[in-house]
Design an enzyme around this catalytic site. Structure first.
Site, PDB file in Angstrom:
ATOM      1  N   GLU A 167       0.804  -1.227   0.000  1.00 47.45           N
ATOM      2  CA  GLU A 167       0.000   0.000   0.000  1.00 47.45           C
ATOM      3  C   GLU A 167       0.839   1.280   0.000  1.00 47.45           C
ATOM      4  OE1 GLU A 167      -3.320   0.224   2.628  1.00 47.45           O
ATOM      5  OE2 GLU A 167      -4.174  -1.650   1.912  1.00 47.45           O
ATOM      6  N   GLU A 364      -5.054  -9.061   1.303  1.00 45.42           N
ATOM      7  CA  GLU A 364      -5.738  -8.639   2.538  1.00 45.42           C
ATOM      8  C   GLU A 364      -7.229  -8.517   2.270  1.00 45.42           C
ATOM      9  OE1 GLU A 364      -4.362  -5.087   4.584  1.00 45.42           O
ATOM     10  OE2 GLU A 364      -2.286  -5.646   4.150  1.00 45.42           O
TER      11      GLU A 364
HETATM   12  C1  NOJ Z   1      -4.244  -2.280   4.832  1.00 46.47           C
HETATM   13  C2  NOJ Z   1      -2.887  -2.230   5.433  1.00 46.47           C
HETATM   14  O1  NOJ Z   1      -1.967  -2.924   4.629  1.00 46.47           O
HETATM   15  C3  NOJ Z   1      -2.847  -2.748   6.857  1.00 46.47           C
HETATM   16  O2  NOJ Z   1      -1.604  -2.418   7.382  1.00 46.47           O
HETATM   17  C4  NOJ Z   1      -4.022  -2.184   7.638  1.00 46.47           C
HETATM   18  O3  NOJ Z   1      -3.964  -2.534   8.978  1.00 46.47           O
HETATM   19  C5  NOJ Z   1      -5.294  -2.664   7.002  1.00 46.47           C
HETATM   20  N1  NOJ Z   1      -5.365  -2.143   5.669  1.00 46.47           N
HETATM   21  C6  NOJ Z   1      -6.567  -2.256   7.733  1.00 46.47           C
HETATM   22  O4  NOJ Z   1      -6.713  -0.896   7.702  1.00 46.47           O
END
Ligand code: NOJ
Length: 459
Positions: A167, A364
């Protein structure tokens, strides 16, 4: 509808070093940018409910946590290496204690037959990198490549799935520009400067390519990709051509600035008009020259976005609310994100059709429930039937995607255990494993039991 999954599908769960490891000043670790900013009173509010100094203390509890993963039949675990732990003080400073620690952790995963998927950089930039300009400095490309080579050399025989960056919209771009609106970024160094934001984006893309190239040169034979937060951007009105145009441009701004370079070797058109002024000279050529194909793209999917047309800015888009909000029975649990499983199918389909990656991994997907404010050390909902419903609905979309020919190879829930969340502290529970922050007791939630049975039935 029944599920369809190939036997070798990667069923996993994910987390990042910074969000669970703790041990912020142990084992020879250097300062991350967050360790630094969390100690400055004017930024302390981003680090609510304590700094991520200890989190769930995975650093000391990894054997216990891996045992729970193994008991539940998890096939793969996605985690990141902490760059400031491995290179505490500079590009040539390698901390042997960190290498030994990660080797022990990886050996234990392999002993339990869990496939490691490792990210090189998931949010915890070393403070020494930030002090030298972070990704706005072209030298970042060399620092990142050096660090990547250290990791490949130390762990390449054990790790066969790598991601360069997680991200970068947040960890890179949002240091200088609010990615979800105008204004200052929400990540260190919390600045507001479009030229720095777009320059950092470009340099991160170049660094990614160098790290992919280095991996191939070192000949370990695994797979390497990058992880981006990818979700569909729907037009406010489906019948207004201008909204459709605006939503596409918003997607190109948000996701295309990584997907274009990383998968097609080219920035999207919006970079030739609205954003060219903020980019370094010859940016299209530099990307075309550096282009290095990767093996997969990782998609972090949480919920969709909405945009509509505006004449007021060169971008020609603005964010807008979900036109169906409240009307379609969708439920939201985590900072205003709409829970919309169909969006997962839509984004996988779009990535496949438009960018043709060799493989897609859902790196994720998950939902969080808020802790009781009066008792925040204690986890919520051990019997989390709401999360089971969420997971089942999203997994169904994966099955649909695979059946329609989209090359989806894996799925990682976020998160393996309750985490520290940037800007929100340890107040939102994402975990398959619940953590009591007073006692550090670990308790698998019902969702992990459900996932375990699901994995067994689908491998
Ligand atoms: C994406 C991120 O990669 C992660 O670090 C974060 O905790 C989650 N989203 C939830 O917001």
């Amino acid at each position: 509808m029944s599920y369809y999954f190939p036997k070798d599908f990667l069923w996993g769960s994910a987390c990042s070093a910074y969000q669970i490891e703790g041990a912020w000043n142990e084992g020879g670790k250097g300062m991350s940018c967050h360790d630094h900013y969390a100690r400055l009173p004017e930024y302390a509010h981003y680090y609510e409910m304590g700094r991520p100094d200890s989190c769930s203390d995975f650093y000391h509890h990894y054997r216990e946590d891996i045992d729970i993963m193994a008991e539940h039949g998890l096939k793969t675990f996605r985690l990141s290496f902490a760059w400031p732990r491995i290179c505490p003080n500079g590009p040539d400073d390698v901390n042997q204690e960190a290498i030994d620690y990660y080797n022990d952790m990886l050996n234990y995963l392999l002993e339990k037959n869990i496939v490691p998927f490792m990210d090189l950089y998931h949010w915890d930039l070393p403070q020494w990198v930030l002090e030298r300009g972070g990704a706005t400095n072209y030298e970042f490309v060399e620092w990142f490549e050096k660090y990547a080579r250290v990791c490949y050399a130390a762990f390449g025989d054990k790790v066969k799935y790598w991601s360069t960056v997680n991200e970068p919209n947040f960890s890179i771009f949002s240091g200088y520009y609010a990615v979800n609106g105008d204004g200052a970024g929400s990540f260190p160094p919390f600045e507001q400067d479009r030229t720095k934001a777009f320059t950092a984006c470009h340099i991160m893309n170049l660094a990614h390519m160098r790290a992919v190239k280095a991996y191939r040169e070192m000949g370990f034979g695994g797979k390497i990709g990058a992880v981006i937060d990818l979700f569909p951007m729907y037009p406010y009105s489906l019948s207004d051509e201008r909204d459709i145009y605006a939503a596409d441009r918003r997607f190109d701004f948000y996701a295309g600035k990584w997907l274009g370079p990383m998968l097609l070797g080219k920035y999207p058109e919006i970079f030739d008009d609205a954003y060219a002024q903020y980019m370094p000279e010859n940016f299209q050529q530099e990307i075309a020259d550096a282009y290095e194909e990767m093996d997969f793209i990782g998609d972090n999917y949480y919920g969709p976005g909405y945009a509509r047309y505006t004449d007021a800015t060169p971008e020609k888009f603005e964010l807008c609310p979900d036109p169906e909000a409240g009307a379609n029975g969708s439920w939201q649990e985590f900072v205003g994100m709409k829970v919309y499983p169909e969006g997962l199918y839509d984004i996988l389909n779009l990535i496949h059709k438009k960018y043709h990656p060799k493989e897609i991994i859902v790196t994720e997907n998950g939902v969080a429930f808020r802790r009781d404010e009066a008792n925040p050390a204690v986890p919520t909902e051990i019997d989390d039937t709401r999360r089971i419903k969420y997971m089942r609905a999203h997994i169904m979309m994966l099955s649909r995607a695979i059946e329609s020919g989209i090359p989806v190879k894996g799925y990682y829930t976020w998160a393996i255990e309750d985490t520290y969340e940037h800007g929100l502290g340890c107040n939102y529970d994402f975990g398959l494993i619940a953590i009591n922050y007073d006692t550090m007791e670990r308790t698998p939630r019902s969702s992990f039991k459900w996932y375990s049975e699901f994995i067994k039935a689908n491998t």
